[in-house]
Design a protein around this motif. Structure first.
Motif, short mmCIF file in Angstrom:
data_model
loop_
_atom_site.label_atom_id
_atom_site.label_comp_id
_atom_site.label_asym_id
_atom_site.label_seq_id
_atom_site.Cartn_x
_atom_site.Cartn_y
_atom_site.Cartn_z
N UNK A 171 41.17 32.20 35.33
CA UNK A 171 41.85 32.92 36.37
C UNK A 171 40.70 33.82 37.05
N UNK A 172 40.09 34.71 36.31
CA UNK A 172 39.39 35.78 36.83
C UNK A 172 38.01 35.58 36.73
N UNK A 173 37.27 34.60 36.09
CA UNK A 173 35.79 34.76 36.19
C UNK A 173 35.22 33.78 36.87
N UNK A 187 38.45 31.25 41.91
CA UNK A 187 38.99 32.44 41.56
C UNK A 187 40.36 31.92 41.48
N UNK A 188 41.04 32.58 40.66
CA UNK A 188 42.55 32.40 40.53
C UNK A 188 43.08 31.08 41.00
#
Lengths: 351, 329
Positions: A258-260, A272-273
Motif C-alpha cells: 500500500x504505502x511503499x 501506490x495504494x
C-alpha cells in the motif's frame, strides 16, 4: 542448486510486535543454524526510515554474524548502492572480507522508495547510470592493487582501498526486479543477476533476455550467472498453502504494498495504494508458489533447468522446507542425512 | 578510573594478514575476560592492516566480546550524518548497548579528497553532523536545515524559501499510508538501545575541538601524542569550557590515550613513554596524572604489532593482575 536464507532479524511489524534488540541478540544463533543446515549464505537487505525499524546497514549485521560463524557466506541483498558512496562500500566490504576470511558476497540493488532518495539528497533520475558505475568501481577496487577509475560521476586515481580484499575480485550480484531494464542492465555489463520473486514463466523470459543481452555484449557464458529469490508457501495440501498465502499477503499488502510502491506496473511505474484486486497485485499473489513439499521440489527442479545456480527460498515454513525439500538437492543440505532429524527451525524466518 | 585499550593501527605491519587479525581479536577477547572497561580503535584509510570503516570492526567486536564497551573513532565528516546515526544505532543494538560513539576528524586529507569532502570544513562538518546524529537518535520524525547538511536531503537550505517553507502542514500522514508523497520529515530508524543515546566521545586533537566538546558536555578523549604537561593543559581547557557552559563534572568523562610500558625488566628500550616502570611506579604515575588532570578514563594504546602478540598478552595480564588492584583501590 545452492540455497540462501535470510537473517530474519527485523521481523517487527504492527501485526507481530517485538523488541528489535531480540532479533539482534539471536542473530548468530540463527546464522549458525542456517550454516549447520547447509545453507550457502545468509542474506541481509537494506531499507531506511522504516517505521518497523528495518536494519539500514546490512553489512553491520553480517559483520556480527561473521564473528560467530565460520563457513556460511555473508551476502547483502540488496545493498542500496546509489544511496551510498562507492569508496565507502568498498572499504566496508574489504574489512569484512578480511575479518571473515573471504566470505563476503555483495548483492547490489537500487531501491525503489522515493523517500530514501529524497532523504539522502540523491537524484533518482540518474540512479541507473550511477548504479552501474558504482558497481564497476567496487569490482575494480577489489580486483586491483590501486583503484583508478574514470567515470561520469566518480573518478579516482591510484587510491589504495584498504585493507586488501581476500577475494580478488569480490563476488558481486546485481539484485534486480524481474523487469526488462534490470535484465538488460545486468546482461550488458556482465553482472551476475539475482532476480526478485516472479512466476516461472516470467523468470524464464527475463533470464533468456539477460543471457541474450550478455552474449551480445560479448560476455562469456561463465560470467552470466543467475540466482533467484522465490516465495514459497508450504503445507500438507495446496488449499492449506493457499490459505497461508492469503494470511501472509494480507499483512504484506497492508504494510508494504500500500504505502511503499513495492509493486511496479508494465510501464515501470511504482504503484501506490493499489487495490487488492489490482491485476499487478493479483499477479504478485499468484507468483508466490503454493504447494506441498513434493510440489516445491518439482518447482525447484524446473528452475534448475533454467541454469540457476542458487535460490533464496523465502518462506515462513522454513522447517518444512529444510526437512522435506532441501535434502532432495545434492549440493545443498549436506548436513542433513536421511534419518537425521534437523533441529527445530520454526524460528528461522526468512523475511 | 576506567581503563580501556586502544589500537591506532599506525604501527608498521610485521605479520601475515590473517595472523594480524587473529592476534588482534585474541587480544581484545583477553581484555574482555580480564575486566578492562572498553576497547577503542582508529579508523585508518588506505592502509593494509587497518579498519577503513570503523563500524564494520565495531560490529564484529560487538559479537566477539561480552562486557567490553566498544568505540571506534569514526572520521565523521566523510559521511552523511544520517548514515552515522543509523550505523551507530545498529551497533548499539548488536552490542546490547555497549557502544561508545567515538568521533574525530582524522589526520588524512587524502581520505577527504577521495570522498570529495573539503578538508578545511572538517570541524564545521563534524559539529553540524554530530548535532544531527543526536537529533536523529532522540527524535521521532524531524527535519534538519543546516549549512552543510539537510535532512531530508531534498530540502535545500541555502535558499530563503527553504527556511520559510511550512513543515508538517495539514494532517499528519503515517508512513504506511504515504504512497508517493515525499514529506519534509522522516524518522531515522532504528533507535539506539542506550537511553537517551550512546555517549559521544570526541577525539580532542586540537584546542578548538577540546573546547567545543566541553561546551556540549560530551566526553573528550585526549590523543596519545601529547606529553604530560600538554595533557594537563588540555584537560584544564576542557574543564574550563565545561564550567563556562554550566556543565556538571559528572555529565561526561575526560579520557586520555596513553602509552604505558613495563620497563622494569627490559632496560634500555627505545623511547620510553612518560608512564613506565614497574607496576608500582606505573600506578604512582597514573595517580599523579589523575590528580593533575582530573582524569576519569585511561585508554592504553597497545603498540601492536610493534610489540609481539605474546608480549601484548603478557602486558595485558600483568596490568590486570598487578596494576588494576592498586589503581582502583
Amino acid at each position: 542448486m545452492r540455497f540462501w536464507t535470510g537473517v530474519g532479524m527485523t521481523a517487527k511489524s504492527r501485526m507481530f510486535p517485538r523488541a528489535l534488540s531480540l532479533g539482534y541478540a539471536e542473530l548468530i544463533d540463527r546464522a549458525k543454524l542456517a550454516e549447520d543446515l547447509g545453507f550457502e549464505a545468509v542474506v541481509a537487505s537494506e531499507h531506511h526510515f522504516m517505521y518497523d525499524g528495518f536494519c539500514p546497514s546490512p553489512l553491520l549485521s553480517l559483520a556480527g554474524i561473521a564473528a560467530g560463524t565460520s563457513r556460511i557466506k555473508l551476502m547483502t541483498g540488496a545493498y542500496l548502492l546509489p544511496l551510498s558512496d562507492p569508496l565507502r562500500v568498498a572499504e566496508e566490504a574489504a574489512l569484512l572480507d578480511a575479518l571473515s576470511g573471504g566470505r563476503v558476497m555483495l548483492g547490489f540493488g537500487m531501491g525503489y522508495c522515493d523517500f530514501e532518495y529524497a532523504a539522502f539528497g540523491v537524484d533518482k533520475k540518474t540512479r541507473a547510470a550511477r548504479f552501474v558505475e558504482m558497481m564497476k568501481i567496487v569490482g575494480t577496487a577489489s580486483a586491483s592493487e590501486r583503484l583508478t577509475f574514470r567515470g561520469r560521476f566518480y573518478s579516482y586515481r591510484g587510491v589504495r582501498v584498504g585493507p586488501r580484499f581476500v577475494q580478488r575480485p569480490i563476488p558481486t550480484w546485481l539484485c534486480g526486479g524481474p523487469t526488462v531494464a534490470a535484465a538488460r542492465r545486468a546482461g550488458r555489463n556482465g553482472f551476475p543477476y539475482f532476480m526478485a520473486n516472479t512466476t516461472f514463466a516470467r523468470a524464464r523470459e527475463f533470464i533468456e533476455l539477460y543471457r541474450k543481452t550478455g552474449r551480445e555484449a560479448g560476455w562469456p557464458e561463465s560470467q552470466l550467472r543467475v540466482a533467484v529469490f522465490k516465495d514459497f508457501c508450504i503445507a500438507s495440501s495446496v488449499s492449506g498453502a493457499k490459505e497461508l498465502r492469503e494470511q501472509l499477503m494480507r499483512n504484506f499488502y497492508e504494510e508494504h504494498i500500500l504505502g511503499f510502491g513495492y509493486l511496479v506496473d508494465e510501464q515501470g511505474r511504482h504503484l501506490y495504494n493499489p487495490s487488492w484486486d489490482h491485476p499487478v497485485c493479483q499477479e504478485f499473489l499468484e507468483s508466490i508458489f503454493c504447494g506441498t513439499p513434493e510440489m516445491i521440489v518439482e518447482e525447484i527442479r524446473r528452475y534448475e533447468t533454467l541454469g540457476i545456480e542458487a535460490m533464496f527460498p523465502a518462506t515462513e515454513q522454513v522447517d518444512l522446507f529444510v526437512k522435506e525439500a532441501m535434502p532432495h538437492f545434492q549440493d545443498a543440505g549436506s548436513a542433513l542425512r536421511p534419518g537425521v532429524h534437523p533441529p527445530d527451525v520454526a524460528s528461522l524466518g526468512a523475511r | 578510573m576506567r581503563v580501556g585499550i586502544y589500537y591506532d593501527f599506525s604501527f608498521p605491519p610485521r605479520l601475515e594478514r590473517a595472523a594480524f587479525w587473529t592476534c588482534f581479536l585474541e587480544q581484545v577477547r583477553a581484555a574482555d575476560e580480564m575486566g578492562f572497561d572498553d576497547v577503542w580503535f582508529a579508523e585508518r584509510h588506505f592502509a593494509d592492516d587497518a579498519p577503513g570503516q570503523a563500524q564494520i570492526l565495531a560490529a564484529y567486536l560487538a559479537k566477539s566480546t561480552r562486557v567490553l564497551r566498544i568505540g571506534g573513532f569514526k572520521v565523521c565528516p566523510l559521511d552523511n550524518p544520517v548514515r552515522l546515526a543509523e550505523d551507530a544505532a545498529v551497533l548499539d543494538l548488536l552490542s546490547g548497548g555497549r557502544l561508545n560513539f567515538g568521533a574525530g576528524v582524522g589526520d588524512q586529507p587524502a581520505a577527504y579528497r577521495a570522498r570529495g569532502v573539503p578538508w578545511e570544513e572538517r570541524e564545521a562538518r563534524l559539529w553540524e553532523g554530530l548535532d544531527l546524529v543526536r537529533h536523529a537518535w532522540t527524535s521521532d520524525e524531524f527535519h534538519h536545515l543546516g549549512r552543510r547538511y539537510q535532512f531530508p536531503g531534498h530540502l535545500q537550505a541555502r535558499t530563503k524559501a527553504a527556511y520559510q517553507r511550512r513543515m508538517h502542514h495539514g494532517r499528519h500522514v503515517p508512513q504506511w499510508e504515504r504512497g508517493a508523497v515525499v514529506v519534509d520529515y522522516l524518522a531515522v530508524t532504528p533507535k539506539p538501545l542506550q537511553v537517551p543515546h550512546p555517549p559521544f566521545f570526541v577525539l580532542g586533537t586540537t584546542p578548538g575541538l577540546v573546547r567545543a566538546t566541553g561546551r556540549r558536555g560530551w566526553s573528550c578523549v585526549l590523543p596519545a601524542a601529547l606529553g604530560r604537561e600538554e595533557l594537563i593543559q588540555e584537560a584544564r581547557r576542557y574543564r574550563r569550557a565545561m564550567n563556562a557552559a554550566g556543565r556538571a563534572r559528572g555529565e561526561a568523562q575526560i579520557a586520555c590515550i596513553c602509552d604505558i610500558a613495563f620497563t622494569d625488566g627490559a632496560a634500555g628500550r627505545r623511547r620510553k613513554p612518560f608512564i613506565c616502570g614497574s607496576a608500582e611506579e606505573i600506578v604512582e604515575q597514573l595517580k599523579r596524572l589523575q590528580n593533575d588532570t582530573d582524569l576519569q578514563h585511561l585508554i592504553w594504546r597497545i603498540p601492536f604489532p610493534q610489540l609481539d602478540h605474546t608480549q601484548v598478552l603478557q602486558n595485558l595480564n600483568r596490568f590486570a593482575r598487578e596494576v588494576q588492584p592498586l589503581l582502583q583501590s
